[in-house]
Motif scaffolding. Structure first.
Motif, short mmCIF file in Angstrom:
data_model
loop_
_atom_site.label_atom_id
_atom_site.label_comp_id
_atom_site.label_asym_id
_atom_site.label_seq_id
_atom_site.Cartn_x
_atom_site.Cartn_y
_atom_site.Cartn_z
N GLN A 461 0.84 -1.20 0.00
CA GLN A 461 0.00 0.00 0.00
C GLN A 461 0.87 1.25 0.00
O GLN A 461 2.06 1.18 0.34
CB GLN A 461 -0.81 0.07 1.29
CG GLN A 461 -1.48 -1.18 1.71
CD GLN A 461 -2.21 -0.98 3.03
OE1 GLN A 461 -1.59 -0.70 4.04
NE2 GLN A 461 -3.52 -1.11 3.00
N GLU A 463 0.81 3.26 2.24
CA GLU A 463 1.25 3.36 3.63
C GLU A 463 2.53 2.58 3.88
O GLU A 463 3.39 3.01 4.64
CB GLU A 463 0.16 2.80 4.56
CG GLU A 463 -1.12 3.62 4.63
CD GLU A 463 -2.09 3.32 3.49
OE1 GLU A 463 -1.71 2.62 2.52
OE2 GLU A 463 -3.24 3.79 3.56
N ARG A 578 -11.07 -4.83 0.31
CA ARG A 578 -11.10 -3.92 1.46
C ARG A 578 -12.11 -4.35 2.50
O ARG A 578 -13.16 -4.87 2.18
CB ARG A 578 -11.48 -2.53 0.97
CG ARG A 578 -10.40 -1.96 0.16
CD ARG A 578 -10.92 -0.98 -0.80
NE ARG A 578 -9.96 -0.89 -1.87
CZ ARG A 578 -8.81 -0.26 -1.74
NH1 ARG A 578 -8.50 0.37 -0.64
NH2 ARG A 578 -7.97 -0.25 -2.74
#
Ligand code: ATP
Ligand code: MG
Length: 712
Positions: A461, A463, A578
């Motif tokens: 990701q 992140e 998700r």
């Protein structure tokens, strides 16, 4: 921890265990060794510091509130990221090795060696410094995939300016948000862009993005659509070959042509060294689930994990004898195999503004000194075989792309890729961005990978900054027949399986309370031992960093990735989409991606998007929106529903049967090609639509709404 035996030192299939599974000290020591891949101007004194969230109070409901965690790697160490990606290869005598093969959409081509790149990046660094850009200043880069994008990005890194790349296809509004949120001093843009065979003006959008309250001092304009040799510049298009005639709106004093700026800049620049924790870039998430978050990555840790994972996943590590008479790459090696580096032609097809491209198109390939292709245009301009031409022309060895692109190739070539392309240079395939449907995985590996090359399905990701879990290119499941001694157990090929964490990182599948869930149970993907490339904060909003990722598991310091996942009986990891998308039918948690993967195996279905919709009896019901081919379009609604329900029942079970099947012309997608499932539910239930600023095809929403209305 799932199936630790699979990772033990004695496992013949996996002689290099995941150090995260040994101990925390070993993990940190592993990254300290991997940091030796880089050239450091000064050594670090503290390899890793992690101040986990602490309880600091209570909210109104009596739940604990936490401090914002702090992460640091290689504190005290100093380095220059651009030097590591460019200069040191030149100093090592590889200045003549090709760094970039650029191909523009109109067909123009340019080649940059590492020595060329060193000159251009130095010139660009001097030019930016001359404009008053310095350490810590933010520079928003709104450019297409052209060499200047890479050069200016590296120049920012070189002088310590924080870059934030914005996809060239974004609207003025999306750009404005990023210009304002970053507080950028400089915006870099182009006169125009080549998009789908047309020249599209860009500068006016850039100007509009600078109309609000912002800190922009200069807008730098790279000349792209007026470049000599651009075949798109036929009469009647905007722009012209002569600089003076360009119809580019201009604000004197603020706006500067890039070529004027670099013309007299010195091609020599002495790189300065920065602390490892100096911010390198801000990357906004794709915005699939809501307003994009500006994640901050820092120089040292990001580059270490990027360098290592690029080498691991794209097969640059040296081979060692694994004790069974088999040569296999040494996962713990801190150096690359020079022969593998020299023979690699890497191609990551992502736009440079996505995190995928930051890590595996800009920093990863360059820090490892390989050659790579960057291609400006859309995959189907002027025809759907364009990517195959590019592979053939440059002898691409690694083709790293996204599931959405693979599905569109499948749609364009229903009878397979024509034999006219020579794709034999390919030795590795990879995908990223979404869970890959097994159907698409098999198609690509068969069509381009001769059913024999490794396929890395890399899960990560914005992140995490770089890859967290992926099969290895040398996993036995990809080994050609005869590689392993008779009797050696071989795992089966697992399309769509992210497999296991990379060394130095640990991933677990947990429930909301942090308890391990068993094999084949759906849970949350949690990174319980992070690597050095983890984002340090959300730009300007540390509280959002805490709330989004860390608050769930509080003092344990585990990172909540936001994706659903499960492991199989062998402990291998599957990402299920998700968490917000999970469909809960009568207590059964179903994965959107699994139902979609089942739907696309039906011969009539080109693409599918599934989402939970409210149901008074079962909690959730499955809504399936499907893009059909002509055979599918010939069915009535009732026939289609019966046909696809029977198919899903066969593939998964009756519980996963869609309550409604809606034939749609297109699915809503983000600019990076991800299906925005929540919008399907919102449209269906007539609820207000959430954030749409990241959509690439907003017009699809009207068509879907009409298709849904027609059914009632
Ligand atoms: P936002 O967080 O704003 O909603 P986003 O999550 O789409 O946007 P990115 O950071 O670009 O932004 O995407 C990361 C997500 O992409 C992951 O959390 C996961 O859902 C998905 N993803 C990426 N690679 C894979 C993969 N190999 N398998 C499954 N899912 C993947
Ligand atoms: Mg996300």
């Amino acid at each position: 921890m799932t199936s630790p035996a699979r990772h033990s030192f004695s496992d013949p299939l996996n002689p290099t265990p995941n150090p995260a599974l040994v101990s925390d000290d070993d993990r940190v020591a592993f990254w300290a060794r991997q940091a030796g891949r880089l050239d450091w101007a000064e050594p670090w004194h503290t390899t890793h510091r992690f101040d986990r969230p602490r309880i600091i109070g209570q909210d109104d409901d009596g739940n604990p509130t936490y401090s914002v965690p702090e992460i640091a790697w290689f504190e005290g160490g100093k380095l220059n990221v651009a030097y590591n990606c460019v200069d040191r290869h030149v100093e090592a005598g590889r200045g003549n090795h090709v760094a970039l093969y650029f191909e523009g959409e109109p067909g123009d081509q340019l080649v940059y060696t590492y020595a060329d790149l060193q000159r251009e990046v130095s010139r660009a660094a001097n030019a930016l410094l001359g404009l008053g850009v310095g350490k810590g200043d933010r520079v928003v880069i709104y450019l297409p995939v052209i060499p200047e994008t890479v050069i200016i990005t590296l120049a920012c890194a070189r002088i310590g300016a924080v870059h934030s790349l914005v996809f060239g296809g974004f609207s003025a509004e999306a750009l404005k948000f990023r210009v304002e949120d970053t507080g950028a001093k400089v915006l870099v843009t182009t006169d125009g862009q080549n998009r789908r065979g047309k020249v599209v003006p860009v500068k006016a959008d850039a100007d509009e993005a600078c109309t609000g309250e912002n800190r922009i001092e200069h807008v730098i304009v790279v000349r792209r659509t007026s470049r000599p040799g651009n075949k798109q510049l036929a009469a009647g298009t905007r722009g012209s070959r002569s600089n003076d005639e360009l119809e580019v709106p201009w604000t004197p004093g603020r706006d500067v042509w890039w070529h004027d700026l670099v013309k007299d800049a010195s091609p020599v620049h002495e790189p300065e060294s920065f602390d490892a924790e100096t911010p390198l870039f801000i990357i906004y998430t794709s915005g699939t689930t809501g307003r994009p978050k500006g994640l901050v990555h820092t120089m040292g840790g990001y580059l270490v994990q990027t360098a290592y994972t690029h080498a691991l996943l794209f097969d640059l590590l040296p081979d060692v004898e694994d004790g069974n008479g088999t040569l296999r790459p040494d996962e713990l090696s801190t150096v690359n195999d020079p022969a593998k580096v020299d023979s690699t032609v890497h191609w990551c097809t992502a736009d440079l503004a996505w995190v995928t491209a930051h890590t595996y198109e800009i920093y990863g390939p360059l820090v490892n000194g390989v050659s790579e292709v960057i291609y400006e245009g859309t995959p189907n301009t002027p025809h759907p075989g364009r990517h195959f031409e590019v592979i053939e022309r440059y002898g691409v060895t690694n083709y790293y792309t996204a599931p959405t692109l693979i599905r569109s190739l499948m749609g364009a070539f229903p009878h397979g890729i024509p034999q006219i392309y020579n794709l034999s240079s390919i030795r590795l395939l990879g995908s990223v961005g979404e869970s890959i449907n097994p159907e698409a995985w098999r198609w690509l590996r068969h069509q381009i990978g001769r059913d024999e090359v490794p396929f890395v399905d890399t899960w990560w990701q914005s992140e995490t900054g770089s890859c967290v879990a992926s099969p290895r290119p040398h996993d036995p499941q990809f080994a050609p027949a005869g590689t392993f001694a008779a009797g050696t157990p071989r795992t089966t090929v697992k399309p769509g399986c992210a497999t296991r964490a990379i060394p130095g990182v640990s991933v677990r599948v947990l429930d909301e309370a942090g308890r391990e869930v068993g094999p084949d149970q759906q849970g949350l993907a949690v990174v319980d031992a992070i690597g050095p490339s983890m984002a340090r904060t959300v730009w300007g909003d540390p509280q959002r960093y805490l709330n989004s990722y860390w608050a769930q598991y509080g003092e344990r310091g585990w990172f909540l990735a936001g994706d659903g996942a499960r492991t199989d009986a062998e402990g291998d990891l599957y990402i299920l989409g998700r968490v917000d998308d999970v469909i809960n039918v009568s207590g059964h948690r179903l994965s959107t991606i699994e139902i979609e993967s089942a739907l696309v195996t039906h011969p009539f279905v080109v693409e599918a998007g599934t989402t939970p919709v409210e149901d008074p009896l079962t909690g959730h019901a499955v809504l399936a929106c499907v893009v059909l081919n002509d055979d599918g379009l010939a069915l009535t609604e009732t026939e289609l529903h019966a046909e696809l329900c029977a198919h899903v029942t066969r593939e998964i079970g009756p519980i996963a049967k869609p309550r409604e099947v809606v034939a749609v012309p297109d699915l809503p997608k983000t600019r990076s090609g991800k299906i925005t499932r929540r919008l399907l539910a919102q449209l269906y239930e007539g609820k207000p639509l959430g954030d749409r600023s990241s959509l690439q095809n907003e017009e699809a929403l009207d068509a879907i709404a009409r298709a849904m209305a027609d059914r009632r």
